[in-house]
Design a protein around this motif. Structure first.
Motif, PDB file in Angstrom:
ATOM      1  N   TYR A 200     -76.911  53.324  32.412  1.00 13.16           N
ATOM      2  CA  TYR A 200     -76.293  52.636  33.336  1.00 13.16           C
ATOM      3  C   TYR A 200     -77.295  51.906  34.315  1.00 13.16           C
ATOM      4  N   PRO A 201     -77.161  50.484  34.693  1.00 16.31           N
ATOM      5  CA  PRO A 201     -78.048  49.959  35.545  1.00 16.31           C
ATOM      6  C   PRO A 201     -77.795  49.868  37.076  1.00 16.31           C
ATOM      7  N   ASP A 202     -77.001  50.525  37.516  1.00 16.85           N
ATOM      8  CA  ASP A 202     -76.536  50.294  38.776  1.00 16.85           C
ATOM      9  C   ASP A 202     -76.489  51.562  39.910  1.00 16.85           C
ATOM     10  N   LEU A 203     -77.528  52.380  39.614  1.00 12.57           N
ATOM     11  CA  LEU A 203     -77.710  53.359  40.295  1.00 12.57           C
ATOM     12  C   LEU A 203     -78.153  52.945  41.686  1.00 12.57           C
ATOM     13  N   LYS A 204     -77.562  53.630  42.872  1.00 17.90           N
ATOM     14  CA  LYS A 204     -78.160  53.188  44.217  1.00 17.90           C
ATOM     15  C   LYS A 204     -79.533  54.150  44.683  1.00 17.90           C
ATOM     16  N   GLU A 205     -79.783  55.218  44.095  1.00 18.77           N
ATOM     17  CA  GLU A 205     -81.062  56.007  44.248  1.00 18.77           C
ATOM     18  C   GLU A 205     -81.691  56.130  43.031  1.00 18.77           C
ATOM     19  N   PRO A 206     -82.996  56.165  42.896  1.00 20.28           N
ATOM     20  CA  PRO A 206     -83.656  56.430  41.879  1.00 20.28           C
ATOM     21  C   PRO A 206     -83.564  57.795  41.532  1.00 20.28           C
TER      22      PRO A 206
ATOM     23  N   MET B  17     -82.085  40.801  52.025  1.00 21.05           N
ATOM     24  CA  MET B  17     -82.864  41.443  50.773  1.00 21.05           C
ATOM     25  C   MET B  17     -81.739  42.094  49.978  1.00 21.05           C
ATOM     26  N   PRO B  18     -82.016  41.628  48.586  1.00 20.96           N
ATOM     27  CA  PRO B  18     -80.930  42.321  47.534  1.00 20.96           C
ATOM     28  C   PRO B  18     -81.241  43.927  47.333  1.00 20.96           C
ATOM     29  N   LYS B  19     -80.184  44.578  47.442  1.00 21.26           N
ATOM     30  CA  LYS B  19     -80.564  46.131  47.238  1.00 21.26           C
ATOM     31  C   LYS B  19     -81.011  46.435  46.028  1.00 21.26           C
ATOM     32  N   LYS B  20     -81.870  47.369  45.949  1.00 19.26           N
ATOM     33  CA  LYS B  20     -82.602  47.602  44.549  1.00 19.26           C
ATOM     34  C   LYS B  20     -81.701  48.648  43.794  1.00 19.26           C
ATOM     35  N   ARG B  21     -81.418  48.401  42.667  1.00 17.98           N
ATOM     36  CA  ARG B  21     -80.633  49.431  41.739  1.00 17.98           C
ATOM     37  C   ARG B  21     -81.380  49.796  40.661  1.00 17.98           C
ATOM     38  N   TYR B  22     -81.200  51.172  40.197  1.00 16.17           N
ATOM     39  CA  TYR B  22     -81.954  51.931  39.161  1.00 16.17           C
ATOM     40  C   TYR B  22     -81.228  52.186  38.011  1.00 16.17           C
ATOM     41  N   LEU B  23     -81.850  52.331  37.050  1.00 15.28           N
ATOM     42  CA  LEU B  23     -81.311  52.749  35.679  1.00 15.28           C
ATOM     43  C   LEU B  23     -81.103  54.005  35.232  1.00 15.28           C
ATOM     44  N   CYS B  24     -80.054  54.633  34.829  1.00 11.66           N
ATOM     45  CA  CYS B  24     -79.787  55.957  34.345  1.00 11.66           C
ATOM     46  C   CYS B  24     -80.613  55.954  32.927  1.00 11.66           C
ATOM     47  N   PRO B  25     -81.559  57.289  33.098  1.00 12.93           N
ATOM     48  CA  PRO B  25     -82.599  57.190  31.901  1.00 12.93           C
ATOM     49  C   PRO B  25     -81.835  57.819  30.756  1.00 12.93           C
ATOM     50  N   ILE B  26     -80.528  58.366  31.034  1.00 16.04           N
ATOM     51  CA  ILE B  26     -79.901  59.087  29.857  1.00 16.04           C
ATOM     52  C   ILE B  26     -79.107  57.971  29.093  1.00 16.04           C
ATOM     53  N   CYS B  27     -78.265  57.217  29.885  1.00  9.00           N
ATOM     54  CA  CYS B  27     -77.245  56.295  29.375  1.00  9.00           C
ATOM     55  C   CYS B  27     -77.746  54.731  29.707  1.00  9.00           C
TER      56      CYS B  27
ATOM     57  N   LEU C 227     -77.438  51.037  25.998  1.00 10.40           N
ATOM     58  CA  LEU C 227     -78.308  51.708  25.756  1.00 10.40           C
ATOM     59  C   LEU C 227     -79.580  50.892  25.148  1.00 10.40           C
ATOM     60  N   LYS C 228     -79.361  49.767  24.917  1.00 13.01           N
ATOM     61  CA  LYS C 228     -80.695  49.080  24.499  1.00 13.01           C
ATOM     62  C   LYS C 228     -81.531  49.045  25.861  1.00 13.01           C
ATOM     63  N   GLY C 229     -80.984  49.070  27.161  1.00 11.06           N
ATOM     64  CA  GLY C 229     -81.705  48.954  28.321  1.00 11.06           C
ATOM     65  C   GLY C 229     -82.810  50.092  28.457  1.00 11.06           C
TER      66      GLY C 229
END
Ligand SMILES: [Zn+2]
Length: 85
Positions: free
Chosen positions: A13-19, A1-11, A80-82
Motif C-alpha cells: 500500500y503506497p499511501d502511508l502517512k508515517e514511515p 511541498m508535496p507530502k511524503k508517502r510511505y509504502l507498506c512493507p507487507i502489502c 504487491l509488485k511495489g
C-alpha cells in the motif's frame, strides 16, 4: 511541498502517512495499514511474522482493513509488485 508517502512493507500500500518503522527504520509507528491491517511493530516485528502475515492476507483474497479506502480499480497483484513479490 508535496507530502511524503510511505509504502507498506507487507502489502505494498503506497499511501502511508508515517514511515511504518519510523525515520530510522527501528521505531515502529504502531499504525495500522488501511489495506492489509498490519500493525507495524507488532505483526511484522520479525521478518518471518511479516511473511506469514502477508501470506495469510493474500490467501484471504486481500481484504482491506478499511474498505472505504480501497480504490475501485484496485489490483492486489499490481500493488504487491511495489514490494517486489
Ligand atoms: Zn499493508
Amino acid at each position: 511541498m508535496p507530502k511524503k508517502r510511505y509504502l507498506c512493507p507487507i502489502c505494498g500500500y503506497p499511501d502511508l502517512k508515517e514511515p511504518p518503522w519510523g525515520k530510522d527504520g527501528a521505531t515502529p509507528s504502531y499504525d495500522i495499514c488501511p489495506c492489509c491491517g498490519c500493525e507495524f511493530g507488532y505483526e511484522d516485528a520479525r521478518p518471518e511474522g511479516a511473511d506469514k502475515f502477508r501470506q495469510k492476507w493474500i490467501e484471504g483474497g486481500g481484504t482491506w482493513f478499511e474498505p472505504k479506502k480501497r480504490p475501485e480499480a484496485w489490483d492486489m497483484t499490481e500493488q504487491l509488485k511495489g514490494i517486489g513479490t
